[in-house]
Design a protein around this motif. Sequence first.
Motif, PDB file in Angstrom:
ATOM      1  N   THR A 396       4.587   4.161  -7.322  1.00 47.80           N
ATOM      2  CA  THR A 396       4.973   4.782  -6.050  1.00 47.80           C
ATOM      3  C   THR A 396       6.340   5.428  -6.155  1.00 47.80           C
ATOM      4  O   THR A 396       6.551   6.564  -5.683  1.00 47.80           O
ATOM      5  CB  THR A 396       4.981   3.727  -4.921  1.00 47.80           C
ATOM      6  OG1 THR A 396       3.672   3.155  -4.804  1.00 47.80           O
ATOM      7  CG2 THR A 396       5.389   4.344  -3.595  1.00 47.80           C
ATOM      8  N   ALA A 397       7.280   4.744  -6.767  1.00 49.49           N
ATOM      9  CA  ALA A 397       8.639   5.273  -6.846  1.00 49.49           C
ATOM     10  C   ALA A 397       8.791   6.313  -7.936  1.00 49.49           C
ATOM     11  O   ALA A 397       9.542   7.291  -7.779  1.00 49.49           O
ATOM     12  CB  ALA A 397       9.622   4.119  -7.090  1.00 49.49           C
ATOM     13  N   CYS A 398       8.084   6.145  -9.035  1.00 52.59           N
ATOM     14  CA  CYS A 398       8.260   7.020 -10.191  1.00 52.59           C
ATOM     15  C   CYS A 398       6.905   7.483 -10.741  1.00 52.59           C
ATOM     16  O   CYS A 398       6.498   7.121 -11.859  1.00 52.59           O
ATOM     17  CB  CYS A 398       9.034   6.294 -11.297  1.00 52.59           C
ATOM     18  SG  CYS A 398      10.774   6.009 -10.929  1.00 52.59           S
ATOM     19  N   THR A 428       5.318  -2.479  -2.122  1.00 51.28           N
ATOM     20  CA  THR A 428       5.269  -3.744  -1.376  1.00 51.28           C
ATOM     21  C   THR A 428       6.333  -3.802  -0.286  1.00 51.28           C
ATOM     22  O   THR A 428       6.147  -4.469   0.737  1.00 51.28           O
ATOM     23  CB  THR A 428       5.451  -4.943  -2.323  1.00 51.28           C
ATOM     24  OG1 THR A 428       6.649  -4.768  -3.089  1.00 51.28           O
ATOM     25  CG2 THR A 428       4.264  -5.069  -3.260  1.00 51.28           C
ATOM     26  N   GLY A 429       7.458  -3.105  -0.465  1.00 47.87           N
ATOM     27  CA  GLY A 429       8.500  -3.099   0.549  1.00 47.87           C
ATOM     28  C   GLY A 429       8.118  -2.311   1.786  1.00 47.87           C
ATOM     29  O   GLY A 429       8.796  -2.415   2.821  1.00 47.87           O
ATOM     30  N   SER A 430       7.046  -1.503   1.697  1.00 46.37           N
ATOM     31  CA  SER A 430       6.599  -0.698   2.829  1.00 46.37           C
ATOM     32  C   SER A 430       5.483  -1.360   3.619  1.00 46.37           C
ATOM     33  O   SER A 430       5.115  -0.886   4.704  1.00 46.37           O
ATOM     34  CB  SER A 430       6.118   0.670   2.345  1.00 46.37           C
ATOM     35  OG  SER A 430       7.142   1.347   1.649  1.00 46.37           O
ATOM     36  N   LEU A 431       4.900  -2.424   3.073  1.00 42.94           N
ATOM     37  CA  LEU A 431       3.805  -3.105   3.764  1.00 42.94           C
ATOM     38  C   LEU A 431       4.303  -3.749   5.047  1.00 42.94           C
ATOM     39  O   LEU A 431       5.475  -4.175   5.124  1.00 42.94           O
ATOM     40  CB  LEU A 431       3.196  -4.164   2.835  1.00 42.94           C
ATOM     41  CG  LEU A 431       2.545  -3.629   1.550  1.00 42.94           C
ATOM     42  CD1 LEU A 431       2.081  -4.775   0.667  1.00 42.94           C
ATOM     43  CD2 LEU A 431       1.378  -2.695   1.869  1.00 42.94           C
ATOM     44  N   ALA A 435       1.408   3.768   4.836  1.00 38.80           N
ATOM     45  CA  ALA A 435       2.008   4.651   3.833  1.00 38.80           C
ATOM     46  C   ALA A 435       3.397   4.130   3.468  1.00 38.80           C
ATOM     47  O   ALA A 435       4.076   3.508   4.293  1.00 38.80           O
ATOM     48  CB  ALA A 435       2.119   6.070   4.376  1.00 38.80           C
ATOM     49  N   PRO A 436       3.852   4.350   2.220  1.00 37.19           N
ATOM     50  CA  PRO A 436       5.177   3.878   1.817  1.00 37.19           C
ATOM     51  C   PRO A 436       6.277   4.537   2.643  1.00 37.19           C
ATOM     52  O   PRO A 436       6.137   5.660   3.141  1.00 37.19           O
ATOM     53  CB  PRO A 436       5.275   4.304   0.347  1.00 37.19           C
ATOM     54  CG  PRO A 436       3.868   4.501  -0.090  1.00 37.19           C
ATOM     55  CD  PRO A 436       3.136   4.994   1.125  1.00 37.19           C
ATOM     56  N   TYR A 437       7.378   3.807   2.788  1.00 41.53           N
ATOM     57  CA  TYR A 437       8.573   4.407   3.373  1.00 41.53           C
ATOM     58  C   TYR A 437       9.015   5.576   2.488  1.00 41.53           C
ATOM     59  O   TYR A 437       8.728   5.609   1.290  1.00 41.53           O
ATOM     60  CB  TYR A 437       9.702   3.385   3.458  1.00 41.53           C
ATOM     61  CG  TYR A 437       9.532   2.355   4.533  1.00 41.53           C
ATOM     62  CD1 TYR A 437       9.442   2.710   5.880  1.00 41.53           C
ATOM     63  CD2 TYR A 437       9.490   0.994   4.218  1.00 41.53           C
ATOM     64  CE1 TYR A 437       9.306   1.754   6.866  1.00 41.53           C
ATOM     65  CE2 TYR A 437       9.353   0.019   5.199  1.00 41.53           C
ATOM     66  CZ  TYR A 437       9.257   0.413   6.528  1.00 41.53           C
ATOM     67  OH  TYR A 437       9.119  -0.533   7.507  1.00 41.53           O
TER      68      TYR A 437
END
Length: 498
Positions: A396-398, A428-431, A435-437
């Motif tokens: 997700t990040a990269c 996981t920090g967006s759950l 959708a992800p932050y």
Amino acid sequence: MDYSLVIAAAQAAGPCPLGEEPAWGRRVHALTVDLHLIAQQAAQDIDRLESASRFVAFLEEVEIEESSRRGLLTLRSPAGDTEHIRTEQQETDRGRDLIERARGLQGRWVLVFRYNEKASDKLQAEIDAGQLTPESGKTEAACIQPGSESTITARRMSELAARAPVAMPDYCFDLATGNGAWYYTRTDACSISVWTLDVTDIRTGELTGQIMYLQADLIYTGYDTPHWAHQVVIDKSGGWGNINGTTVSGGGSCAGDCTLAAGDKDFPVQTITETGTTYGDILPKSTVLGVGDIGEGRTTVTYRLANTSWVSQPSGVASTPSFDVRCDNATPGTAKIGCVISDYDAVDVVSLTGTNPDYARHVQAAQASGLPGAYPDGEPLYRLTDTALRNRNGDTACPQASSGGYPRPWKYSCDEYPFRSTWQGAFTGSLPQPAPYPGRTFNWCQISALPQNVTGPNGWSACMIPASQNSSAGSLLNRFYIKNRVIERDAFRVWIVA
């Protein structure tokens, strides 16, 4: 609350400079605490004076008694009788001040306030009730009680540091005041307390001797062993009266997920002296065995002081920390069982001038933008060990350029923060939102697809850094996890230093 102390502290601090209100407020607070402590000490001193007997005498000589390090004053009454009185130890604030005052009055007639120290309340009650009687010519009993914290001095601390069998950590000497409070890190803990053993004549209730000593506790763990240690040092700082031949011995126990074999208790009978150190230790072992097992244990070291010339021996002392030691076989990357003090959140120290400066710069910038994990008081990161979720965080990040992600410059790779191995990672920090932050980056990171100047605790950051640094930083992070036994959902922080 006594607001008069606050007013006095504010007056002592002076006018508050414009724009410096927080610093001025902290100074007023510190002065208020100081004034409160001074007032308490003054009240205690006044009570002592009011309970003391008073008489006039000629102060002939002031010397330091070698056996007790107390001031010894030789007084002559108007009738010509000679009497000796003792001050507190010269190492204490009151003892030092009184000795200096007495030396200034030597050779003059003085008004003396004599305060005769009595036995402790418990021992005095036993004496008053007739429960203690002389035996075989023995007329003295002993008891142990907390001593004055003012006996903690730089000299006493340095002597203790030099004599402790296993060295106490520096922070213990910096923080300890002698009140027995525990201080700890992820791997070790310590406590220093002041104690006084009083020897009392059971016929009169008068104090006839004392032993002043420091009790220094040290607990230390190992990241690759199921054992840990609890050491107790008894360090005599002074004494007087009938105390020669006093011994100390002890034992211990461990409660919780631990065992303590008889051979792992080492606190034999030792004679207490001022030139040597008496100590004991115990080495409990965790009962953790199977993969994934986690257990906690708490130690207690006990000891007793004794002397064959006393008719009644003092009660034993038990020392138990305020926390458990956690051992586990659940840290990824190692098959060994290890132990830590899990109440202390682990701290990963990363240098801006170390082997991975670009990695450190990215973490520093990400934390400064509001993302969690900054030492000392940022919201902590939490370890994530699930491989599939870690990969989702990284992707997700990269995302790879071949999957529509960011192109990698030559010899560069994508670094993400918070780390993919944390629950605050990009996925996981967006759950539980679908959708992800949104992500963020910085103007030197070579990622044009992400916005800059984004702030706040939600989201994640990505940055291109040299691939060699990224690989090295990942290895060091895994080593940090292992050495600090950072298991699933353990909290930790990252400290960026110069």
